[in-house]
Structure formats: structure tokens, C-alpha cells
Design a protein around this motif. Structure first.
Motif, PDB file in Angstrom:
ATOM      1  N   LEU A  13       0.040 -67.195 -31.250  1.00  0.00           N
ATOM      2  CA  LEU A  13      -0.763 -68.337 -31.698  1.00  0.00           C
ATOM      3  C   LEU A  13      -0.280 -69.641 -31.060  1.00  0.00           C
ATOM      4  O   LEU A  13      -1.091 -70.487 -30.670  1.00  0.00           O
ATOM      5  CB  LEU A  13      -0.732 -68.450 -33.218  1.00  0.00           C
ATOM      6  N   ALA A  14       1.014 -69.804 -30.934  1.00  0.00           N
ATOM      7  CA  ALA A  14       1.547 -71.006 -30.296  1.00  0.00           C
ATOM      8  C   ALA A  14       1.129 -71.066 -28.825  1.00  0.00           C
ATOM      9  O   ALA A  14       0.770 -72.134 -28.316  1.00  0.00           O
ATOM     10  CB  ALA A  14       3.065 -71.043 -30.425  1.00  0.00           C
ATOM     11  N   SER A  15       1.148 -69.926 -28.148  1.00  0.00           N
ATOM     12  CA  SER A  15       0.722 -69.878 -26.745  1.00  0.00           C
ATOM     13  C   SER A  15      -0.754 -70.235 -26.614  1.00  0.00           C
ATOM     14  O   SER A  15      -1.145 -70.983 -25.718  1.00  0.00           O
ATOM     15  CB  SER A  15       0.962 -68.489 -26.157  1.00  0.00           C
ATOM     16  N   LEU A  16      -1.567 -69.693 -27.501  1.00  0.00           N
ATOM     17  CA  LEU A  16      -2.998 -69.987 -27.470  1.00  0.00           C
ATOM     18  C   LEU A  16      -3.248 -71.474 -27.721  1.00  0.00           C
ATOM     19  O   LEU A  16      -4.057 -72.097 -27.028  1.00  0.00           O
ATOM     20  CB  LEU A  16      -3.736 -69.137 -28.504  1.00  0.00           C
ATOM     21  N   ALA A  17      -2.560 -72.043 -28.690  1.00  0.00           N
ATOM     22  CA  ALA A  17      -2.726 -73.467 -28.982  1.00  0.00           C
ATOM     23  C   ALA A  17      -2.308 -74.315 -27.778  1.00  0.00           C
ATOM     24  O   ALA A  17      -2.975 -75.297 -27.441  1.00  0.00           O
ATOM     25  CB  ALA A  17      -1.909 -73.851 -30.207  1.00  0.00           C
ATOM     26  N   TYR A  18      -1.243 -73.936 -27.110  1.00  0.00           N
ATOM     27  CA  TYR A  18      -0.782 -74.677 -25.932  1.00  0.00           C
ATOM     28  C   TYR A  18      -1.826 -74.649 -24.820  1.00  0.00           C
ATOM     29  O   TYR A  18      -2.155 -75.674 -24.231  1.00  0.00           O
ATOM     30  CB  TYR A  18       0.542 -74.095 -25.433  1.00  0.00           C
ATOM     31  N   VAL A  19      -2.371 -73.470 -24.555  1.00  0.00           N
ATOM     32  CA  VAL A  19      -3.362 -73.335 -23.487  1.00  0.00           C
ATOM     33  C   VAL A  19      -4.627 -74.127 -23.824  1.00  0.00           C
ATOM     34  O   VAL A  19      -5.210 -74.786 -22.962  1.00  0.00           O
ATOM     35  CB  VAL A  19      -3.682 -71.846 -23.233  1.00  0.00           C
ATOM     36  N   CYS A  20      -5.051 -74.076 -25.077  1.00  0.00           N
ATOM     37  CA  CYS A  20      -6.293 -74.753 -25.475  1.00  0.00           C
ATOM     38  C   CYS A  20      -6.165 -76.274 -25.496  1.00  0.00           C
ATOM     39  O   CYS A  20      -7.166 -76.973 -25.363  1.00  0.00           O
ATOM     40  CB  CYS A  20      -6.750 -74.259 -26.837  1.00  0.00           C
ATOM     41  N   THR A  21      -4.964 -76.785 -25.679  1.00  0.00           N
ATOM     42  CA  THR A  21      -4.813 -78.234 -25.768  1.00  0.00           C
ATOM     43  C   THR A  21      -4.491 -78.895 -24.442  1.00  0.00           C
ATOM     44  O   THR A  21      -4.435 -80.117 -24.362  1.00  0.00           O
ATOM     45  CB  THR A  21      -3.701 -78.605 -26.780  1.00  0.00           C
ATOM     46  N   ARG A  22      -4.292 -78.110 -23.390  1.00  0.00           N
ATOM     47  CA  ARG A  22      -4.005 -78.698 -22.077  1.00  0.00           C
ATOM     48  C   ARG A  22      -5.264 -79.357 -21.526  1.00  0.00           C
ATOM     49  O   ARG A  22      -6.364 -78.840 -21.673  1.00  0.00           O
ATOM     50  CB  ARG A  22      -3.543 -77.620 -21.108  1.00  0.00           C
ATOM     51  N   PRO A  23      -5.121 -80.517 -20.903  1.00  0.00           N
ATOM     52  CA  PRO A  23      -6.308 -81.187 -20.351  1.00  0.00           C
ATOM     53  C   PRO A  23      -6.871 -80.411 -19.158  1.00  0.00           C
ATOM     54  O   PRO A  23      -6.131 -79.763 -18.420  1.00  0.00           O
ATOM     55  CB  PRO A  23      -5.774 -82.548 -19.905  1.00  0.00           C
ATOM     56  N   GLN A  24      -8.177 -80.477 -19.016  1.00  0.00           N
ATOM     57  CA  GLN A  24      -8.848 -79.797 -17.917  1.00  0.00           C
ATOM     58  C   GLN A  24      -8.807 -80.680 -16.675  1.00  0.00           C
ATOM     59  O   GLN A  24      -9.057 -81.879 -16.754  1.00  0.00           O
ATOM     60  CB  GLN A  24     -10.301 -79.489 -18.291  1.00  0.00           C
ATOM     61  N   GLY A  45     -10.308 -79.766 -10.676  1.00  0.00           N
ATOM     62  CA  GLY A  45     -10.424 -78.470 -10.003  1.00  0.00           C
ATOM     63  C   GLY A  45     -10.988 -77.402 -10.907  1.00  0.00           C
ATOM     64  O   GLY A  45     -11.816 -76.585 -10.488  1.00  0.00           O
ATOM     65  N   VAL A  46     -10.548 -77.399 -12.170  1.00  0.00           N
ATOM     66  CA  VAL A  46     -11.068 -76.433 -13.141  1.00  0.00           C
ATOM     67  C   VAL A  46     -12.553 -76.699 -13.382  1.00  0.00           C
ATOM     68  O   VAL A  46     -13.367 -75.772 -13.419  1.00  0.00           O
ATOM     69  CB  VAL A  46     -10.273 -76.507 -14.470  1.00  0.00           C
ATOM     70  N   GLN A  47     -12.909 -77.957 -13.519  1.00  0.00           N
ATOM     71  CA  GLN A  47     -14.305 -78.321 -13.753  1.00  0.00           C
ATOM     72  C   GLN A  47     -15.171 -77.881 -12.572  1.00  0.00           C
ATOM     73  O   GLN A  47     -16.253 -77.309 -12.764  1.00  0.00           O
ATOM     74  CB  GLN A  47     -14.434 -79.820 -13.984  1.00  0.00           C
ATOM     75  N   ALA A  48     -14.707 -78.118 -11.357  1.00  0.00           N
ATOM     76  CA  ALA A  48     -15.474 -77.723 -10.171  1.00  0.00           C
ATOM     77  C   ALA A  48     -15.606 -76.210 -10.080  1.00  0.00           C
ATOM     78  O   ALA A  48     -16.674 -75.686  -9.734  1.00  0.00           O
ATOM     79  CB  ALA A  48     -14.805 -78.268  -8.917  1.00  0.00           C
ATOM     80  N   ALA A  49     -14.553 -75.485 -10.410  1.00  0.00           N
ATOM     81  CA  ALA A  49     -14.598 -74.022 -10.359  1.00  0.00           C
ATOM     82  C   ALA A  49     -15.578 -73.472 -11.392  1.00  0.00           C
ATOM     83  O   ALA A  49     -16.335 -72.537 -11.110  1.00  0.00           O
ATOM     84  CB  ALA A  49     -13.206 -73.443 -10.589  1.00  0.00           C
TER      85      ALA A  49
END
Length: 87
Positions: free
Chosen positions: A23-34, A37-41
Motif C-alpha cells: 500500500l505504501a508503494s502504491l501511494a508513492y507511485v500515485c502521488t508522484r507528479p506526472q 514525457g509521460v503525458q506525451a506518451a
């Protein structure tokens, strides 16, 4: 008897620890700013999705299902980056 309870509690503690880390890993991944490059992909993936949904060599059922997937991708993209980002 006491030894069995100890094993049980150790296993349960290990499972609880695993769930906590997951759960901590999931929360970390979800809260990282986009990033841009991610938006373009993601935008490129949506474009390819629409191209596949219009492929004349595919069946009508496939094209309809693909178009539904594309609409869902656009919806998630707009939720993530804002409604004006999909244009």
C-alpha cells in the motif's frame, strides 16, 4: 500448542507487513507528479488506439470494442491531466 500460535502470529505479522509495504508503494507511485514525457506518451497511446479502432481489416465488433477502450483512455487522460489537455 504455544509453538503453533507463535508460528501463526509470525505469519500473520509477515502478511500484514507485506500489505503495508504494498500500500505504501502504491501511494508513492500515485502521488508522484506526472512529467511532460509521460503525458506525451499517453497521448501517443490514445492516438494509436484510435487508429486501431478505425482499421478496415478488423471486424466491426473489434472496432467497437477498441473505440470503447479509446474513450475510456481519453476519460482517464483528461482526469489525470485536465479536460483541456486532450485537445
Amino acid at each position: 500448542m504455544r509453538r503453533d500460535k507463535l508460528k501463526f502470529h509470525l505469519v500473520m505479522f509477515g502478511c500484514a507487513g507485506f500489505v503495508g509495504v504494498a500500500l505504501a508503494s502504491l501511494a508513492y507511485v500515485c502521488t508522484r507528479p506526472q512529467t511532460a514525457g509521460v503525458q506525451a506518451a499517453e497521448r501517443a497511446a490514445i492516438t494509436r488506439c484510435w487508429e486501431r479502432s478505425r482499421a478496415p481489416d478488423r471486424t466491426e465488433i473489434y472496432r467497437r470494442a477498441q473505440a470503447d477502450s479509446c474513450r475510456e483512455m481519453v476519460k482517464q487522460y483528461e482526469h489525470k491531466f485536465g479536460a483541456g489537455a486532450a485537445s
